[in-house]
Design a protein around this motif. Structure first.
Motif, mmCIF file in Angstrom:
data_model
loop_
_atom_site.group_PDB
_atom_site.id
_atom_site.type_symbol
_atom_site.label_atom_id
_atom_site.label_comp_id
_atom_site.label_asym_id
_atom_site.label_seq_id
_atom_site.Cartn_x
_atom_site.Cartn_y
_atom_site.Cartn_z
ATOM 1 N N PRO A 110 0.837 -1.208 0.000
ATOM 2 C CA PRO A 110 0.000 0.000 0.000
ATOM 3 C C PRO A 110 0.871 1.257 0.000
ATOM 4 O O PRO A 110 2.057 1.196 0.329
ATOM 5 N N PRO A 111 0.287 2.398 -0.359
ATOM 6 C CA PRO A 111 1.040 3.639 -0.168
ATOM 7 C C PRO A 111 1.298 3.811 1.328
ATOM 8 O O PRO A 111 0.386 3.620 2.142
ATOM 9 N N LEU A 112 2.537 4.113 1.674
ATOM 10 C CA LEU A 112 2.910 4.256 3.087
ATOM 11 C C LEU A 112 3.304 5.698 3.379
ATOM 12 O O LEU A 112 3.932 6.347 2.546
ATOM 13 N N PRO A 113 2.978 6.182 4.582
ATOM 14 C CA PRO A 113 3.524 7.465 4.995
ATOM 15 C C PRO A 113 5.054 7.367 4.994
ATOM 16 O O PRO A 113 5.618 6.287 5.199
ATOM 17 N N GLN A 114 5.722 8.481 4.788
ATOM 18 C CA GLN A 114 7.184 8.504 4.683
ATOM 19 C C GLN A 114 7.870 7.798 5.853
ATOM 20 O O GLN A 114 8.785 6.996 5.655
ATOM 21 N N ALA A 115 7.410 8.080 7.076
ATOM 22 C CA ALA A 115 8.040 7.463 8.260
ATOM 23 C C ALA A 115 7.936 5.940 8.216
ATOM 24 O O ALA A 115 8.874 5.233 8.585
ATOM 25 N N MET A 116 6.798 5.431 7.749
ATOM 26 C CA MET A 116 6.618 3.978 7.664
ATOM 27 C C MET A 116 7.476 3.390 6.543
ATOM 28 O O MET A 116 8.057 2.322 6.696
ATOM 29 N N ALA A 117 7.548 4.086 5.409
ATOM 30 C CA ALA A 117 8.362 3.594 4.291
ATOM 31 C C ALA A 117 9.834 3.509 4.695
ATOM 32 O O ALA A 117 10.522 2.532 4.378
ATOM 33 N N GLU A 118 10.303 4.510 5.431
ATOM 34 C CA GLU A 118 11.691 4.482 5.896
ATOM 35 C C GLU A 118 11.926 3.330 6.867
ATOM 36 O O GLU A 118 12.946 2.640 6.787
ATOM 37 N N ARG A 119 10.986 3.111 7.755
ATOM 38 C CA ARG A 119 11.119 2.019 8.724
ATOM 39 C C ARG A 119 11.135 0.669 8.004
ATOM 40 O O ARG A 119 11.937 -0.200 8.325
ATOM 41 N N LEU A 120 10.249 0.499 7.037
ATOM 42 C CA LEU A 120 10.219 -0.747 6.275
ATOM 43 C C LEU A 120 11.563 -0.970 5.577
ATOM 44 O O LEU A 120 12.086 -2.086 5.588
ATOM 45 N N GLY A 121 12.141 0.089 5.005
ATOM 46 C CA GLY A 121 13.444 -0.027 4.350
ATOM 47 C C GLY A 121 14.517 -0.518 5.314
ATOM 48 O O GLY A 121 15.324 -1.371 4.963
ATOM 49 N N ARG A 122 14.503 0.008 6.530
ATOM 50 C CA ARG A 122 15.493 -0.435 7.535
ATOM 51 C C ARG A 122 15.261 -1.895 7.910
ATOM 52 O O ARG A 122 16.212 -2.681 7.981
ATOM 53 N N TYR A 123 14.011 -2.264 8.160
ATOM 54 C CA TYR A 123 13.706 -3.642 8.559
ATOM 55 C C TYR A 123 14.060 -4.631 7.455
ATOM 56 O O TYR A 123 14.577 -5.716 7.716
ATOM 57 N N ALA A 124 13.748 -4.262 6.214
ATOM 58 C CA ALA A 124 13.940 -5.181 5.086
ATOM 59 C C ALA A 124 15.412 -5.426 4.775
ATOM 60 O O ALA A 124 15.732 -6.368 4.049
ATOM 61 N N ARG A 125 16.311 -4.632 5.325
ATOM 62 C CA ARG A 125 17.742 -4.867 5.113
ATOM 63 C C ARG A 125 18.213 -6.133 5.807
ATOM 64 O O ARG A 125 19.158 -6.770 5.366
ATOM 65 N N SER A 126 17.556 -6.498 6.918
ATOM 66 C CA SER A 126 18.048 -7.636 7.694
ATOM 67 C C SER A 126 17.152 -8.878 7.631
ATOM 68 O O SER A 126 17.560 -9.938 8.093
ATOM 69 N N LYS A 127 15.953 -8.744 7.075
ATOM 70 C CA LYS A 127 15.061 -9.913 6.971
ATOM 71 C C LYS A 127 14.012 -9.665 5.901
ATOM 72 O O LYS A 127 13.694 -8.518 5.600
ATOM 73 N N PRO A 128 13.436 -10.725 5.341
ATOM 74 C CA PRO A 128 12.399 -10.533 4.328
ATOM 75 C C PRO A 128 11.187 -9.861 4.982
ATOM 76 O O PRO A 128 10.722 -10.307 6.033
ATOM 77 N N MET A 129 10.692 -8.795 4.382
ATOM 78 C CA MET A 129 9.608 -8.031 4.999
ATOM 79 C C MET A 129 8.816 -7.332 3.885
ATOM 80 O O MET A 129 9.408 -6.763 2.971
ATOM 81 N N ILE A 130 7.493 -7.399 3.989
ATOM 82 C CA ILE A 130 6.620 -6.677 3.049
ATOM 83 C C ILE A 130 5.666 -5.803 3.860
ATOM 84 O O ILE A 130 5.445 -6.039 5.045
ATOM 85 N N ALA A 131 5.080 -4.824 3.190
ATOM 86 C CA ALA A 131 4.081 -3.955 3.810
ATOM 87 C C ALA A 131 2.698 -4.384 3.336
ATOM 88 O O ALA A 131 2.512 -4.756 2.173
ATOM 89 N N MET A 132 1.738 -4.310 4.241
ATOM 90 C CA MET A 132 0.331 -4.574 3.938
ATOM 91 C C MET A 132 -0.465 -3.394 4.505
ATOM 92 O O MET A 132 -0.050 -2.777 5.486
ATOM 93 N N GLY A 133 -1.609 -3.099 3.900
ATOM 94 C CA GLY A 133 -2.424 -1.983 4.377
ATOM 95 C C GLY A 133 -3.903 -2.279 4.303
ATOM 96 O O GLY A 133 -4.358 -3.050 3.453
ATOM 97 N N LEU A 134 -4.632 -1.658 5.197
ATOM 98 C CA LEU A 134 -6.091 -1.784 5.252
ATOM 99 C C LEU A 134 -6.656 -0.378 5.335
ATOM 100 O O LEU A 134 -6.365 0.348 6.287
ATOM 101 N N ASN A 135 -7.437 0.014 4.340
ATOM 102 C CA ASN A 135 -8.081 1.322 4.388
ATOM 103 C C ASN A 135 -9.496 1.148 4.918
ATOM 104 O O ASN A 135 -10.250 0.345 4.394
ATOM 105 N N GLN A 136 -9.796 1.871 5.981
ATOM 106 C CA GLN A 136 -11.098 1.744 6.634
ATOM 107 C C GLN A 136 -12.084 2.735 6.066
ATOM 108 O O GLN A 136 -11.849 3.804 5.777
#
Length: 136
Positions: A110-136
């Protein structure tokens, strides 16, 4: 099958959630600024955190006692926690869990806020990680 209760955990009981995580050698932790949700069968058998972030909520720390898996507890706990949610909800997970979250209405990448996109980038450097989103 024992009756399971799903509820927001009172702040005075937050140490029980950390005890639950530690008992299962999980690195997850209850986070102070989050809403902490649990599933109980007398004792806690599952937990998750909803943390406010960038106009939405970040779902973290979803963990089910291994002896209670494959019983729908994670799905019901998420349903209870997200029932009255009006904001977007994001989470990061291992790619193997994509189908589980898609069945709960989350979409991949999903489109991520900048802070979340940066965090995902850091996490994904050390382990497989994807983003998921739910729009209410």
């Amino acid at each position: 099958m024992p009756d399971t209760q799903y509820s927001l955990l009172d702040e005075s009981l937050w140490p029980l959630m950390n005890k639950f995580y530690r008992r299962h050698q999980s690195s997850m932790k209850a986070v102070r600024e989050a809403h902490l949700w649990v599933a109980r069968r007398g004792e806690i058998v599952a937990a998750l955190c909803l943390r406010p972030v960038s106009g939405g909520q970040w779902l973290t720390g979803l963990f089910v006692d291994p002896g209670c898996r494959e019983q729908g507890i994670a799905a019901k706990l998420m349903d209870a926690a997200l029932e009255d949610m009006t904001q977007p909800v994001w989470l990061f997970c291992h790619p193997d869990l994509r189908g589980f979250y898609e069945r709960r209405g989350f979409s991949f990448d999903p489109p991520l806020p900048q802070a979340m996109a940066e965090r995902l980038g850091r996490y994904a450097r050390s382990k497989p990680m994807i983003a998921m989103g739910l729009n209410q």
